[in-house]
Write an enzyme that holds these catalytic residues in place. Structure first.
Site, short mmCIF file in Angstrom:
data_model
loop_
_atom_site.label_atom_id
_atom_site.label_comp_id
_atom_site.label_asym_id
_atom_site.label_seq_id
_atom_site.Cartn_x
_atom_site.Cartn_y
_atom_site.Cartn_z
N ASP A 37 -2.24 -12.55 3.45
CA ASP A 37 -0.91 -12.41 4.08
C ASP A 37 0.01 -13.50 3.56
O ASP A 37 -0.35 -14.67 3.53
CB ASP A 37 -0.99 -12.47 5.61
CG ASP A 37 0.18 -11.74 6.25
OD1 ASP A 37 -0.05 -10.66 6.84
OD2 ASP A 37 1.32 -12.22 6.14
N ASP A 71 1.34 -13.41 -2.62
CA ASP A 71 2.32 -12.33 -2.56
C ASP A 71 1.72 -11.14 -3.32
O ASP A 71 1.50 -11.21 -4.53
CB ASP A 71 3.60 -12.82 -3.25
CG ASP A 71 4.65 -11.74 -3.41
OD1 ASP A 71 4.41 -10.58 -3.01
OD2 ASP A 71 5.73 -12.07 -3.94
N ASN A 98 -2.02 -2.71 2.40
CA ASN A 98 -1.34 -2.47 3.67
C ASN A 98 -0.03 -3.25 3.83
O ASN A 98 0.83 -2.87 4.61
CB ASN A 98 -2.32 -2.84 4.81
CG ASN A 98 -1.63 -3.06 6.13
OD1 ASN A 98 -1.35 -2.12 6.88
ND2 ASN A 98 -1.32 -4.32 6.45
N TYR A 170 12.50 2.46 2.14
CA TYR A 170 11.14 2.50 2.69
C TYR A 170 10.48 3.86 2.43
O TYR A 170 9.32 3.93 2.01
CB TYR A 170 11.22 2.21 4.19
CG TYR A 170 9.91 2.21 4.93
CD1 TYR A 170 9.07 1.11 4.88
CD2 TYR A 170 9.53 3.30 5.71
CE1 TYR A 170 7.86 1.10 5.57
CE2 TYR A 170 8.33 3.31 6.42
CZ TYR A 170 7.50 2.20 6.34
OH TYR A 170 6.31 2.20 7.03
N LYS A 174 7.17 4.69 0.27
CA LYS A 174 5.97 5.26 0.91
C LYS A 174 5.57 6.59 0.30
O LYS A 174 4.38 6.90 0.20
CB LYS A 174 6.21 5.40 2.42
CG LYS A 174 6.26 4.06 3.17
CD LYS A 174 5.11 3.16 2.77
CE LYS A 174 4.60 2.28 3.88
NZ LYS A 174 3.55 1.35 3.39
N THR A 204 3.82 -2.43 16.25
CA THR A 204 3.93 -3.70 15.52
C THR A 204 5.40 -4.16 15.50
O THR A 204 6.28 -3.44 15.94
CB THR A 204 3.46 -3.50 14.07
OG1 THR A 204 4.38 -2.59 13.44
CG2 THR A 204 2.06 -2.92 14.01
N1 LIG Z 1 3.91 0.23 12.54
C1 LIG Z 1 3.96 1.51 12.26
O1 LIG Z 1 4.20 2.34 13.17
C2 LIG Z 1 3.72 2.00 10.85
C3 LIG Z 1 3.82 3.38 10.61
C4 LIG Z 1 3.57 3.84 9.33
C5 LIG Z 1 3.21 2.96 8.30
N2 LIG Z 1 3.14 1.60 8.58
C6 LIG Z 1 2.75 0.72 7.48
O2 LIG Z 1 1.68 -0.10 7.91
C7 LIG Z 1 1.68 -1.31 7.14
C8 LIG Z 1 1.60 -2.52 8.09
O3 LIG Z 1 2.81 -2.59 8.83
P1 LIG Z 1 2.88 -3.20 10.30
O4 LIG Z 1 3.58 -2.21 11.14
O5 LIG Z 1 1.54 -3.72 10.70
O6 LIG Z 1 3.91 -4.41 10.05
P2 LIG Z 1 3.76 -6.01 10.25
O7 LIG Z 1 5.07 -6.55 9.90
O8 LIG Z 1 3.18 -6.30 11.60
O9 LIG Z 1 2.66 -6.42 9.18
C9 LIG Z 1 2.92 -6.45 7.80
C10 LIG Z 1 2.27 -7.68 7.22
O10 LIG Z 1 2.46 -7.67 5.79
C11 LIG Z 1 2.71 -9.02 5.40
N3 LIG Z 1 3.42 -9.05 4.12
C12 LIG Z 1 4.70 -8.70 3.89
N4 LIG Z 1 5.01 -8.87 2.60
C13 LIG Z 1 3.90 -9.34 1.99
C14 LIG Z 1 3.59 -9.70 0.65
N5 LIG Z 1 4.53 -9.61 -0.33
N6 LIG Z 1 2.35 -10.13 0.36
C15 LIG Z 1 1.41 -10.22 1.35
N7 LIG Z 1 1.65 -9.90 2.62
C16 LIG Z 1 2.88 -9.47 2.95
C17 LIG Z 1 3.52 -9.60 6.53
O11 LIG Z 1 3.49 -11.03 6.53
C18 LIG Z 1 2.87 -8.97 7.76
O12 LIG Z 1 1.86 -9.80 8.32
C19 LIG Z 1 2.96 -1.28 6.30
O13 LIG Z 1 2.65 -0.84 5.00
C20 LIG Z 1 3.82 -0.27 7.02
O14 LIG Z 1 4.77 0.32 6.17
C21 LIG Z 1 3.40 1.12 9.82
#
Ligand SMILES: NC(=O)c1ccc[n+]([C@@H]2O[C@H](COP(=O)([O-])OP(=O)(O)OC[C@H]3O[C@@H](n4cnc5c(N)ncnc54)[C@H](O)[C@@H]3O)[C@@H](O)[C@H]2O)c1
Length: 303
Positions: A37, A71, A98, A170, A174, A204
């Site tokens: 992360d 990153d 993710n 986004y 995706k 989240t």
């Molecule tokens: N929350 C939802 O309902 C939902 C729905 C569909 C898809 N998603 C996808 O699920 C995944 C996780 O999202 P989330 O909702 O848990 O969000 P979140 O913001 O809680 O978690 C995302 C994490 O990714 C980390 N991150 C961001 N950029 C980074 C980088 N360049 N290198 C390493 N780490 C990095 C952030 O620090 C964070 O901890 C994402 O790909 C998001 O698009 C989420």
């Protein structure tokens, strides 16, 4: 006995949210987890050591995990992430891509920076670890070692598969991840490595940022009983895809939302019309192109 005993897994963006849920589940199934992360804000700005939070939770629960603060969209950081698993933990079996950020805006308000940042983290941030992991597995395979435990699990979104107002960057990223999954699954097939994609959901900080959604951000470990909004609801599906049980599943997109798993169907040919071995006459197309044939929803189209 866990489904993933002896396996080494990388989960990107696992300091919070859905990735944290995956890391906890993979560790509970016996995998040693590299918790990656960058620790930035929702828009990708800043850095922190948030991976440590998930490592501490896994350790408390009796699992094994190490942190990585790189990153995912940086080619050198992604290479170092793969090297950390291989050199420090002795092997690499599973890569869960993710990590993600959000910078929502309508297309007329979206800046070049908003577009580039989101495409970079999601799309390049899926390519970079995959590239280095597959190079490693290919080297092993060519040297005669089995890499049939190799798994790539990418992350798309319902919004990316159907479109969503205010998320051009986004949703483009995706949808690209789903297409990337299909191509990579073909390329790694002969090695016995699989590549699939999940569409998760959960309360989240990313979901809570959607205007009017009325969602309060909560981490997966804050849920003590079944809840439709638990960010770790898709994590058992990820663990299954990562295991020997799903060795025959590849190139698939599974949306795992709440208590449901939906097998998404890829773009496929729909109604087809032919001009009959001549060029189309644009003045004749209106009569042929109607809602019955193409199901068009484009505004301004006369049916
Ligand atoms: N929350 C939802 O309902 C939902 C729905 C569909 C898809 N998603 C996808 O699920 C995944 C996780 O999202 P989330 O909702 O848990 O969000 P979140 O913001 O809680 O978690 C995302 C994490 O990714 C980390 N991150 C961001 N950029 C980074 C980088 N360049 N290198 C390493 N780490 C990095 C952030 O620090 C964070 O901890 C994402 O790909 C998001 O698009 C989420």
């Amino acid at each position: 006995m866990g489904l993933l005993d002896g396996r080494v897994a990388i989960v990107t963006g696992a300091g919070h949210g859905i990735g944290r849920g995956h890391a906890l589940e993979l560790a509970a199934q016996g995998a040693t987890v590299v918790v990656n992360d960058l620790g930035g804000a929702l828009d990708g700005e800043g850095r922190g050591r948030d991976a440590d939070l998930t490592v501490a939770l896994i350790t408390e629960r009796g699992g094994t995990a190490v942190a990585n603060y790189g990153d995912v969209a940086d080619m050198d950081d992604a290479a170092a992430l793969i090297d950390q698993a291989v050199n420090d933990l002795g092997r690499l079996d599973i890569v869960v891509n993710n990590a993600g950020i959000a910078r929502d805006a309508t297309v007329w308000n979206m800046t070049e920076q908003d577009w580039d940042a989101v495409l970079r983290v999601h799309l390049k941030g899926t390519f970079a670890p995959t590239h280095h992991a597959v190079r490693y597995w290919r080297g092993q395979h060519k040297a005669g070692a089995s890499v049939r435990t190799g798994r790539i699990i990418n992350t798309t979104s319902g919004a990316g598969l159907t479109g969503n107002f205010g998320q051009a960057n986004y949703t483009a990223a995706k949808a690209g991840i789903a297409a990337f999954t299909q191509t990579v699954s073909l390329e790694v097939f002969s090695m016995g490595v699989t590549c699939n994609c999940i569409g998760p959901a959960g309360a989240t900080r990313m979901a809570a940022s959607i205007p009017g959604a009325g969602i309060e951000a909560r981490e997966p470990d804050e849920f003590t009983e079944w809840n439709r909004m638990d960010p770790s609801n898709s994590s058992p599906v990820v663990a299954w895809l990562a295991s020997d049980e799903a060795a025959h599943v590849t190139g698939q997109v599974l949306r795992a939302v709440g208590d449901e798993i939906v097998h998404m169907q890829p773009w496929s040919n729909g109604a087809t019309i032919s001009a009959g071995e001549r060029r189309w006459d644009p003045t004749k197309l209106t009569a042929l192109v109607n809602a019955d044939i193409f199901g068009c929803r484009a505004p301004g189209l006369r049916y």
